[in-house]
Design an enzyme around this catalytic site. Structure first.
Site, short mmCIF file in Angstrom:
data_model
loop_
_atom_site.label_atom_id
_atom_site.label_comp_id
_atom_site.label_asym_id
_atom_site.label_seq_id
_atom_site.Cartn_x
_atom_site.Cartn_y
_atom_site.Cartn_z
N LYS A 215 0.87 -1.18 0.00
CA LYS A 215 0.00 0.00 0.00
C LYS A 215 0.90 1.23 0.00
CE LYS A 215 -3.17 2.65 2.86
NZ LYS A 215 -3.82 2.79 4.18
N GLY B 186 -8.35 8.49 10.23
CA GLY B 186 -8.69 8.46 11.64
C GLY B 186 -9.73 9.45 12.08
N ALA C 256 -9.68 5.06 4.73
CA ALA C 256 -9.49 6.21 5.63
C ALA C 256 -10.78 6.98 5.87
CB ALA C 256 -8.42 7.16 5.11
N GLY C 257 -10.98 7.33 7.15
CA GLY C 257 -12.09 8.18 7.54
C GLY C 257 -13.38 7.46 7.87
N ASN D 128 -9.30 0.87 10.10
CA ASN D 128 -8.54 0.48 11.28
C ASN D 128 -9.12 1.13 12.53
OD1 ASN D 128 -4.97 0.53 12.21
ND2 ASN D 128 -6.72 -0.21 13.30
N THR D 129 -9.01 2.46 12.61
CA THR D 129 -9.40 3.18 13.83
C THR D 129 -10.86 2.95 14.20
OG1 THR D 129 -7.78 4.88 13.26
CG2 THR D 129 -9.38 5.43 14.97
#
Length: 254
Positions: free
Chosen positions: A96, A157, A183-184, A205-206
């Site tokens: 990535k 995040g 993301a986001g 992830n987050t």
């Protein structure tokens, strides 16, 4: 079936491995998510230090494809060096590409991302670049020959979900390779929306690791992605300005 380069996957959820409370919670979340692809920052792991604890010790690594990322790179050359380090570890030949251009927003540098992707393709990597929701950049990356496009839904995040659905829909519409929203993402609803739009997968992830119950949230994300994909494939009804009776009017007595 999600196909990235020569690889095929049943799950359309790609899961990051950072910021979990502990390795046991991380392992349980990974298991219930059903993911087949795990991503991690090469710079944050001592992959050549056997005595240093890391998440790989808790997982049956052979069950997953590893997707190392070049987080921490600010130039194409730095991203390539990190990618080569990951490949030398023998974990996987997928990478990535993540080249951050702004420390406050953590948005990717489009010029360096394009350059790094080209260099890594020449080196024989399976290349998945993380980008902003730039429609033209996505097109140029595809023209280079990348194996997937990974546009962010919103800043890394932030949990804001999809802030620019128009651009994301245009990227998906013109795509010749898988589009993985990255993301986001903040909630299962965000995943479902992305998949209903026609995205091929979601990387997060987050939203899981930072949840009050990461394991429950991992399962919720799995189900949301499955539901969103089924909804996309089924084809939703068109929106109408006025009501339409749901029961047939034929044969009704006056």
């Amino acid at each position: 079936m999600l196909k990235i380069g020569p690889y095929e996957f049943q799950s359309r959820l790609l899961l990051g491995t950072g910021k979990f409370p502990d390795f046991d919670v991380q392992k349980e979340a990974v298991d219930v998510s059903g993911t087949e692809i795990l991503t991690f920052a090469v710079r944050r792991m001592n992959i050549f230090e056997p005595n240093q604890p890391n998440f790989l010790e808790k997982l049956e690594v052979e069950k997953f494809k590893m997707l190392p990322n070049t987080a921490g790179a600010s130039t194409a050359e730095e991203a390539v060096r990190i990618a080569k380090l990951a490949k030398a570890s023998g974990l996987c030949d997928m990478i990535k590409v993540e080249v951050i251009g702004d420390d406050k927003t953590l948005l990717p540098d489009p010029i360096e991302t394009l350059k790094a992707s080209e260099m890594l393709l020449e080196e024989g990597f399976i290349v998945l670049p993380y980008t902003s929701d730039d429609v033209v950049l996505a097109k140029k990356l595809q023209e280079l020959g990348v194996h997937a496009i990974m546009p962010g839904a919103s800043p890394i995040g932030s949990g804001q979900g999809i802030v620019n659905p128009l651009n994301l829909s245009l990227i998906i519409e013109q795509a010749t390779v898988p589009v993985i929203v990255d993301a986001g993402i903040g909630s299962p609803a965000d995943c479902a929306i992305a998949m209903e739009m026609g995205a091929d997968g979601v990387l997060l992830n987050t939203a899981v690791s930072g949840a009050q119950d990461p394991v429950k949230m991992a399962r919720a994300m799995k189900l949301a992605i499955e539901a969103g994909r089924l909804g996309f494939e089924a084809g939703r009804i068109p929106k109408k300005r006025y009501a339409t009776a749901s029961s047939p009017l034929e044969g009704m007595s006056v």
